[in-house]
Design a protein around this motif. Structure first.
Motif, PDB file in Angstrom:
ATOM      1  N   ASN A   2       3.373   3.662   3.849  1.00  0.00           N
ATOM      2  CA  ASN A   2       2.686   4.777   4.611  1.00  0.00           C
ATOM      3  C   ASN A   2       3.478   4.730   6.163  1.00  0.00           C
ATOM      4  N   VAL A   3       3.365   5.865   6.717  1.00  0.00           N
ATOM      5  CA  VAL A   3       3.951   6.118   8.092  1.00  0.00           C
ATOM      6  C   VAL A   3       2.873   6.508   9.108  1.00  0.00           C
ATOM      7  N   ASP A   4       1.647   6.016   8.720  1.00  0.00           N
ATOM      8  CA  ASP A   4       0.727   6.821   9.485  1.00  0.00           C
ATOM      9  C   ASP A   4      -0.151   5.672  10.799  1.00  0.00           C
ATOM     10  N   ALA A   5       0.484   4.677  10.644  1.00  0.00           N
ATOM     11  CA  ALA A   5       0.157   3.515  11.490  1.00  0.00           C
ATOM     12  C   ALA A   5      -1.373   3.056  11.477  1.00  0.00           C
ATOM     13  N   LEU A   6      -1.913   3.371  10.277  1.00  0.00           N
ATOM     14  CA  LEU A   6      -3.536   3.327   9.960  1.00  0.00           C
ATOM     15  C   LEU A   6      -3.705   1.637   9.922  1.00  0.00           C
ATOM     16  N   HIS A   7      -2.825   1.025   9.329  1.00  0.00           N
ATOM     17  CA  HIS A   7      -3.152  -0.449   9.110  1.00  0.00           C
ATOM     18  C   HIS A   7      -2.845  -1.098  10.793  1.00  0.00           C
ATOM     19  N   THR A  65       0.879  -1.129  -0.082  1.00  0.00           N
ATOM     20  CA  THR A  65      -0.124   0.118   0.008  1.00  0.00           C
ATOM     21  C   THR A  65       1.005   1.256  -0.013  1.00  0.00           C
ATOM     22  N   GLY A  66       0.141   2.263  -0.719  1.00  0.00           N
ATOM     23  CA  GLY A  66       0.980   3.664  -0.567  1.00  0.00           C
ATOM     24  C   GLY A  66      -0.070   4.771  -0.221  1.00  0.00           C
ATOM     25  N   ALA A  67       0.444   6.069  -0.215  1.00  0.00           N
ATOM     26  CA  ALA A  67      -0.157   7.101   0.266  1.00  0.00           C
ATOM     27  C   ALA A  67      -1.848   7.068  -0.212  1.00  0.00           C
ATOM     28  N   GLY A  68      -1.998   6.714  -1.380  1.00  0.00           N
ATOM     29  CA  GLY A  68      -3.468   6.722  -1.682  1.00  0.00           C
ATOM     30  C   GLY A  68      -4.504   5.855  -1.062  1.00  0.00           C
ATOM     31  N   PRO A  75     -12.390   2.107   5.342  1.00  0.00           N
ATOM     32  CA  PRO A  75     -12.829   0.708   4.858  1.00  0.00           C
ATOM     33  C   PRO A  75     -11.650  -0.106   4.188  1.00  0.00           C
ATOM     34  N   ALA A  76     -10.793   0.624   3.307  1.00  0.00           N
ATOM     35  CA  ALA A  76      -9.753  -0.403   2.739  1.00  0.00           C
ATOM     36  C   ALA A  76      -8.680  -0.813   3.882  1.00  0.00           C
ATOM     37  N   HIS A  77      -8.318  -0.158   4.890  1.00  0.00           N
ATOM     38  CA  HIS A  77      -7.495  -0.723   5.834  1.00  0.00           C
ATOM     39  C   HIS A  77      -8.252  -1.811   6.464  1.00  0.00           C
ATOM     40  N   TRP A  78      -9.533  -1.544   6.880  1.00  0.00           N
ATOM     41  CA  TRP A  78     -10.131  -2.782   7.616  1.00  0.00           C
ATOM     42  C   TRP A  78     -10.439  -4.063   6.575  1.00  0.00           C
ATOM     43  N   ALA A  79     -10.696  -3.781   5.371  1.00  0.00           N
ATOM     44  CA  ALA A  79     -10.804  -4.905   4.619  1.00  0.00           C
ATOM     45  C   ALA A  79      -9.391  -5.876   4.464  1.00  0.00           C
ATOM     46  N   LEU A  80      -8.377  -5.079   4.423  1.00  0.00           N
ATOM     47  CA  LEU A  80      -7.008  -5.961   4.455  1.00  0.00           C
ATOM     48  C   LEU A  80      -6.733  -6.693   5.712  1.00  0.00           C
ATOM     49  N   SER A  81      -7.388  -5.980   6.959  1.00  0.00           N
ATOM     50  CA  SER A  81      -7.218  -6.772   8.151  1.00  0.00           C
ATOM     51  C   SER A  81      -7.993  -7.873   8.260  1.00  0.00           C
ATOM     52  N   ASN A  82      -9.150  -7.701   7.625  1.00  0.00           N
ATOM     53  CA  ASN A  82      -9.950  -8.712   7.710  1.00  0.00           C
ATOM     54  C   ASN A  82      -9.318 -10.155   6.778  1.00  0.00           C
ATOM     55  N   TRP A  83      -8.628  -9.567   5.586  1.00  0.00           N
ATOM     56  CA  TRP A  83      -8.071 -10.796   4.757  1.00  0.00           C
ATOM     57  C   TRP A  83      -7.312 -11.218   5.644  1.00  0.00           C
ATOM     58  N   GLU A  84      -6.552 -10.492   6.313  1.00  0.00           N
ATOM     59  CA  GLU A  84      -5.351 -11.279   7.228  1.00  0.00           C
ATOM     60  C   GLU A  84      -6.246 -12.505   8.331  1.00  0.00           C
ATOM     61  N   LYS A  85      -7.164 -11.958   8.628  1.00  0.00           N
ATOM     62  CA  LYS A  85      -7.851 -12.899   9.615  1.00  0.00           C
ATOM     63  C   LYS A  85      -8.578 -14.042   9.156  1.00  0.00           C
ATOM     64  N   LEU A  86      -9.097 -13.986   7.716  1.00  0.00           N
ATOM     65  CA  LEU A  86      -9.513 -15.043   6.968  1.00  0.00           C
ATOM     66  C   LEU A  86      -8.289 -16.081   6.407  1.00  0.00           C
ATOM     67  N   GLY A  87      -7.183 -15.344   6.409  1.00  0.00           N
ATOM     68  CA  GLY A  87      -6.043 -16.410   5.859  1.00  0.00           C
ATOM     69  C   GLY A  87      -5.655 -16.179   4.472  1.00  0.00           C
TER      70      GLY A  87
END
Length: 288
Positions: free
Chosen positions: A145-150, A62-65, A124-136
């Motif tokens: 990015n340096v914003d700690a949003l992930h 991921t990048g700044a966008g 929602p994009a950050h949350w979607a990627l987090s959910n993908w991790e939980k789903l394996g």
């Protein structure tokens, strides 16, 4: 376009620091920094869904966008990026390391911008990627990015390629300090200082006058007295080679690469972030 947000940090009568953000600006700030885009094409959505469903070990970069919809501006987006809105350019690593006045200017601006920057939340994009991790489904997540949003969204299989603004390092001894604790030291040293900023920039930066900056006091490392720097890769710096090698190994393990919010642009000069873009372009062509 000049963004005037009326972001003010003052010391109240009770000895407490208060940050005031003009409410209308706070409400529309996310929209201000999202570049224009065409309507979503259902066919492209189906193509993305098919790509993800057929992949078992997806590596996402991921990048700044990805963070503009959380209210954090990027640098290069048409009409709304920092380069399009102002003639200001990011701080250079060599200038920060060599010059105490440059560090003073940086930290004064960062001090004012920190309360708002640190309050940004995942979209929602950050949350979607987090959910993908939980789903394996997600094998690894690499962010420029340096914003700690992930991290705020719960991602753990994560490499912050350019570091994180929520950490501070001593340039002499390497002591690491949470950025929130440093904010309290700033407040104690500058109990009579106040400033109003007009305009926001990426990475927790705001715009201040030179007169405001000159009276700002900057703390040093508690452990050794050395100069402090955010734990991020400034322009002109390089990413730690061990971190790059670690990411390359994760890439080799993956069976698909998805790039989100990055232009993959290549620049002629070798800053750490530009080198990352070159590597990303190479990965995008080789990992299928």
């Amino acid at each position: 376009m000049r963004v005037s947000c009326g972001l003010t940090i003052i010391r109240s009568g009770k000895g407490l620091w208060v940050t005031n953000v003009n409410r209308p600006c706070s409400h529309v700030s996310a929209e201000l920094f999202v570049p224009p885009s065409p309507p979503v094409d259902p066919a492209q959505v189906r193509e993305l869904q098919r790509f993800i469903s057929l992949s078992k070990k997806v590596l996402v970069m991921t990048g700044a966008g990805i963070s503009t919809e959380s209210g954090i501006p990027d640098y290069r987006s048409d009409k709304v990026g920092l380069y399009a809105r102002t003639d200001r350019r990011p701080i250079q690593h060599i200038d920060f390391v060599r010059s105490a006045p440059v560090r003073q200017r940086y930290w004064a601006r960062n001090f004012v911008g920190w309360p708002q920057f640190s309050s940004h939340q995942p979209n929602p994009a950050h949350w979607a990627l987090s959910n993908w991790e939980k789903l394996g489904k997600l094998h690894w997540l690499v962010t420029q990015n340096v914003d700690a949003l992930h991290t705020k969204a719960g991602s753990q299989r994560l490499t912050e390629l350019h570091g994180c603004m929520h950490r501070v390092l001593c340039l002499d001894c390497g002591e690491q300090t949470p950025r929130g604790l440093l904010q309290e030291r700033f407040k104690a040293l500058n109990s009579q200082w106040s400033a109003e900023a007009h305009g926001l920039a990426p990475d927790g930066d705001v715009f201040l006058s030179e007169e405001q900056v000159q009276s700002f006091l900057v703390p040093t490392c508690i452990r050794c007295g050395g100069p402090l720097k955010p734990d991020v890769v400034f322009f002109g710096d390089t990413v730690n080679p061990d971190k790059v090698d670690f990411v390359h190994r994760r890439v080799k393990e993956a069976d698909a690469l998805l790039v989100v919010g990055s232009s993959l642009q290549v620049y002629p000069h070798g800053s750490g972030q530009e080198a990352t873009n070159r590597n990303t372009e190479h990965w995008a062509h080789t990992v299928r």
